[in-house]
Design a protein around this motif. Sequence first.
Motif, mmCIF file in Angstrom:
data_model
loop_
_atom_site.group_PDB
_atom_site.id
_atom_site.type_symbol
_atom_site.label_atom_id
_atom_site.label_comp_id
_atom_site.label_asym_id
_atom_site.label_seq_id
_atom_site.Cartn_x
_atom_site.Cartn_y
_atom_site.Cartn_z
ATOM 1 N N ARG A 382 0.925 -1.210 -0.015
ATOM 2 C CA ARG A 382 0.083 0.150 0.033
ATOM 3 C C ARG A 382 0.746 1.034 -0.135
ATOM 4 N NH1 ARG A 382 -2.904 -3.389 -1.010
ATOM 5 N NH2 ARG A 382 -1.953 -2.315 -3.048
ATOM 6 N N GLY A 383 1.946 1.220 0.703
ATOM 7 C CA GLY A 383 2.800 2.328 0.761
ATOM 8 C C GLY A 383 3.134 2.973 -0.691
ATOM 9 N N ASP A 384 3.143 2.098 -1.594
ATOM 10 C CA ASP A 384 3.258 2.447 -2.876
ATOM 11 C C ASP A 384 2.615 3.693 -3.510
ATOM 12 O OD1 ASP A 384 4.322 -0.420 -4.986
ATOM 13 O OD2 ASP A 384 5.600 1.013 -4.081
ATOM 14 N N LEU B 98 -5.542 5.816 -8.581
ATOM 15 C CA LEU B 98 -5.077 6.986 -7.644
ATOM 16 C C LEU B 98 -5.584 6.656 -6.245
ATOM 17 C CD1 LEU B 98 -6.023 10.079 -9.782
ATOM 18 C CD2 LEU B 98 -3.653 8.880 -9.852
ATOM 19 N N THR B 99 -4.932 7.343 -5.254
ATOM 20 C CA THR B 99 -5.421 7.180 -3.716
ATOM 21 C C THR B 99 -6.601 8.045 -3.476
ATOM 22 O OG1 THR B 99 -4.173 9.002 -3.260
ATOM 23 C CG2 THR B 99 -2.894 6.877 -3.217
ATOM 24 N N VAL B 100 -7.240 7.669 -2.451
ATOM 25 C CA VAL B 100 -8.250 8.403 -1.939
ATOM 26 C C VAL B 100 -8.055 9.911 -1.991
ATOM 27 C CG1 VAL B 100 -9.870 8.864 0.040
ATOM 28 C CG2 VAL B 100 -9.324 6.585 -0.709
ATOM 29 N N LEU B 101 -6.973 10.360 -1.360
ATOM 30 C CA LEU B 101 -6.643 11.709 -1.582
ATOM 31 C C LEU B 101 -6.249 12.306 -2.546
ATOM 32 C CD1 LEU B 101 -5.577 14.213 0.391
ATOM 33 C CD2 LEU B 101 -3.391 13.223 0.213
ATOM 34 N N GLN B 102 -5.954 11.570 -3.557
ATOM 35 C CA GLN B 102 -5.685 12.060 -4.875
ATOM 36 C C GLN B 102 -7.024 12.296 -5.589
ATOM 37 O OE1 GLN B 102 -2.815 9.204 -6.438
ATOM 38 N NE2 GLN B 102 -1.246 10.493 -6.264
ATOM 39 N N PHE B 140 -8.177 5.715 5.084
ATOM 40 C CA PHE B 140 -7.854 5.135 3.634
ATOM 41 C C PHE B 140 -7.180 6.199 2.720
ATOM 42 C CE2 PHE B 140 -11.436 3.013 5.249
ATOM 43 C CZ PHE B 140 -10.821 1.384 5.649
ATOM 44 N N GLN B 141 -6.592 7.077 3.594
ATOM 45 C CA GLN B 141 -6.201 8.263 2.768
ATOM 46 C C GLN B 141 -5.324 7.983 1.528
ATOM 47 O OE1 GLN B 141 -4.868 11.613 5.099
ATOM 48 N NE2 GLN B 141 -3.260 12.295 3.700
ATOM 49 N N GLU B 142 -4.300 7.257 2.009
ATOM 50 C CA GLU B 142 -3.159 7.040 0.959
ATOM 51 C C GLU B 142 -3.607 5.418 0.187
ATOM 52 O OE1 GLU B 142 -0.993 8.643 0.133
ATOM 53 O OE2 GLU B 142 -1.153 10.280 1.548
ATOM 54 N N THR B 143 -4.694 4.981 0.443
ATOM 55 C CA THR B 143 -5.038 3.884 -0.340
ATOM 56 C C THR B 143 -5.712 4.117 -1.647
ATOM 57 O OG1 THR B 143 -5.879 2.978 1.912
ATOM 58 C CG2 THR B 143 -6.694 1.813 -0.142
ATOM 59 N N LYS B 144 -5.123 3.058 -2.607
ATOM 60 C CA LYS B 144 -5.571 3.472 -3.926
ATOM 61 C C LYS B 144 -7.227 3.165 -4.019
ATOM 62 C CE LYS B 144 -1.504 3.033 -6.974
ATOM 63 N NZ LYS B 144 -0.666 1.865 -7.134
#
Lengths: 411, 282
Positions: A382-384, B98-102, B140-144
Amino acid sequence: MTTTATPPATTTPSTTGARKLPSVAEGPGVWTTGPRGALIGLGIGAVLLLVVAPLTLGGFGLDLLGRYLCMAMVAVGIGLVWGRGGMLAMGQGVYFGLGAYIMAMHMTLADTTLEGESIPTFMRQNGVERLPELWGIVQHPVIAVAAIILVPTAVAGLLGWAIFSRRVKGAYFAILSQALAAAFAVLIIGQPVLTNGSNGLSNFQSLFGWDLDDSGNRLVLFLVVAVILLAMLAVTWQLYRSRFGELLVAVRDQEERVRFLGYDPALIKTVAYMIAALFAAIGGALFVPVVGIISPADIGVVPSIAFLIGVAIGGRATWLGPVLGSIAVSFAGTQLASAFPSAWVYLQGLLFVLVIGFLPGGLASVIGLLRRRRPEGRGGGRGDGSAGAPDEPGDDPQDTTREATEPEAAR
Amino acid sequence: MTRDHRPSYLEIRDLRVVFDKFVAVDGVDLRVEQGDLRFLIGPNGAGKTTTIDAVTALAPAQGSINHNGHELVGRKTHKIVRYGVGRTFQTASVFEDLTVLQNLDIAAGLRRRPREMLRHRTGVSARITEVMKTTGLSDFQETKAGVLSHGQKQWLEIGMLMVQDANVLLLDEPVAGMSQDERDATGELLRKLAADHVVVVVEHDMEFLRKYAQSVTVMAAGKIIAEGTVAEVQANPTVQEIYLGTAGTKSLEEAKAEAEMLGLDPEAVTVGVPSATEREEH
């Protein structure tokens, strides 16, 4: 960020669509190459190109590498429009050619003036007595450089807007762009009085007053080419991590959805296309003094597709994939073409098909695949997704390094 | 688009959508004001989604669609969005790579200047943080977005609507595929949003409708056949007839269930051949 980015343990991850474009986003440094990784990548490139190459390669080898670097500039642009923007630009030879021909016209004129003539030899042989207007414009070096930058970019802007605002995309765009390259080559061949037709322009003596036969000057020329390529890489790195870069990926994956967020996808795509055209034009313009010739054979359909192959093989959506792939393919091409002149073209085609068919993310994705195979234990996975993640310092630079050195070692 | 004292509204007049010769929407008049939570229902093929498509220029519209004095018919989609009209889709369409934030950042960015676009995002705006909290996506901010559950994707879509600063929200089956808890949370959120937004929800889930709808518009065969509160609509004989008589467009079980939800006698649904192939308008 590291603390909150736990995988969604409580939910069942949906599998639909997640693998839609496999591995394009998985390669090393796709989103992640932070400022550190980028600096290391560029630093290694700089050392190799600016120090190691001049010290180890002779004049001939350096010229050859310079030629590869010029082609790689086109590849960097293709990585942007195709890898990130999803536009399969099969006609970048047009912009490469525009840049190259403007430069070649300027250099031919400068040589002609040095020889005390008023019009180039090939024109005289064609019975021309007055210098055509089109040539007169680029006589001044400043205007020539400005034209190299502005003309292809403007052409790309007009064409891009016309194409993208009519929502031409996918295979239709690819075919259209390729047709443009074909038409451009035909146009050049069809104007022998202006362009020397299929012979192209060659036998350049000087560039901006510098003697091109002088080995010191050639070294400087090579260094300039290398620095410009590195600068392009720095620009794309910034573009990829900017909001524009994110938006471009969003347009690639779901153009319609972007429209419903209030953006005009045509505008975003056109901007990317213009940047790629500019890179291609600069590559073309530098190709002329480095290689010493430009002809329709360098800019038509076949070279336009050849530009793509390196990008596809290297990994089109990655930051360094296109440039490394392009250099590697150019290198392999030179080696194989001298050994088996006709086989290379077939091999090139085969490679292209295989990569597109079985490894759409290019060789860069192999690293990503291997990485995913490994048990997830170091915050990977995920850190990716984090942009500019400062949390895995040893991770990205390491991969960038490996990626950066591999094809170089092949030399 | 200024938040002045007058309530926002969306007014559709004599809307017609014609594909070739097929009339999908046939003279629809619809006015929804801020503070209302309007549900748009009707049997499959009634033209509900097409109406929303027409508002957002996804389908060719004739007639008039007015939002706070701006005529929307004839404008391009991205211009309409810039007037403050936002929508979601039946199938959640977030940017999966893209991530949730993006995703949220892109949704929030339509008024960014070019220079901002070329810069890297630094930090997270207060608005986005707030919306992530509201939609339960903070973790989940950084989760795709591609690996989110179906319900979370729907929430992300709603979150994107919220940060994009739309004041007309058109939601196409927002609770499809959600669990009961998620439905309730969505319903509460919509209720909250309706206070300062014009909200139109296309929905098949009658239980959800009865729980949260403030007013209901019923469409059938491209026309509006009833409008009013849930009770009024349920009591409307035309609505009853439509819902009991259109079993042919869906499975018998579905029709019975739907009729039951509306408070009608499911056993009155008798006609029709179950056809699994036919789904909502597309």
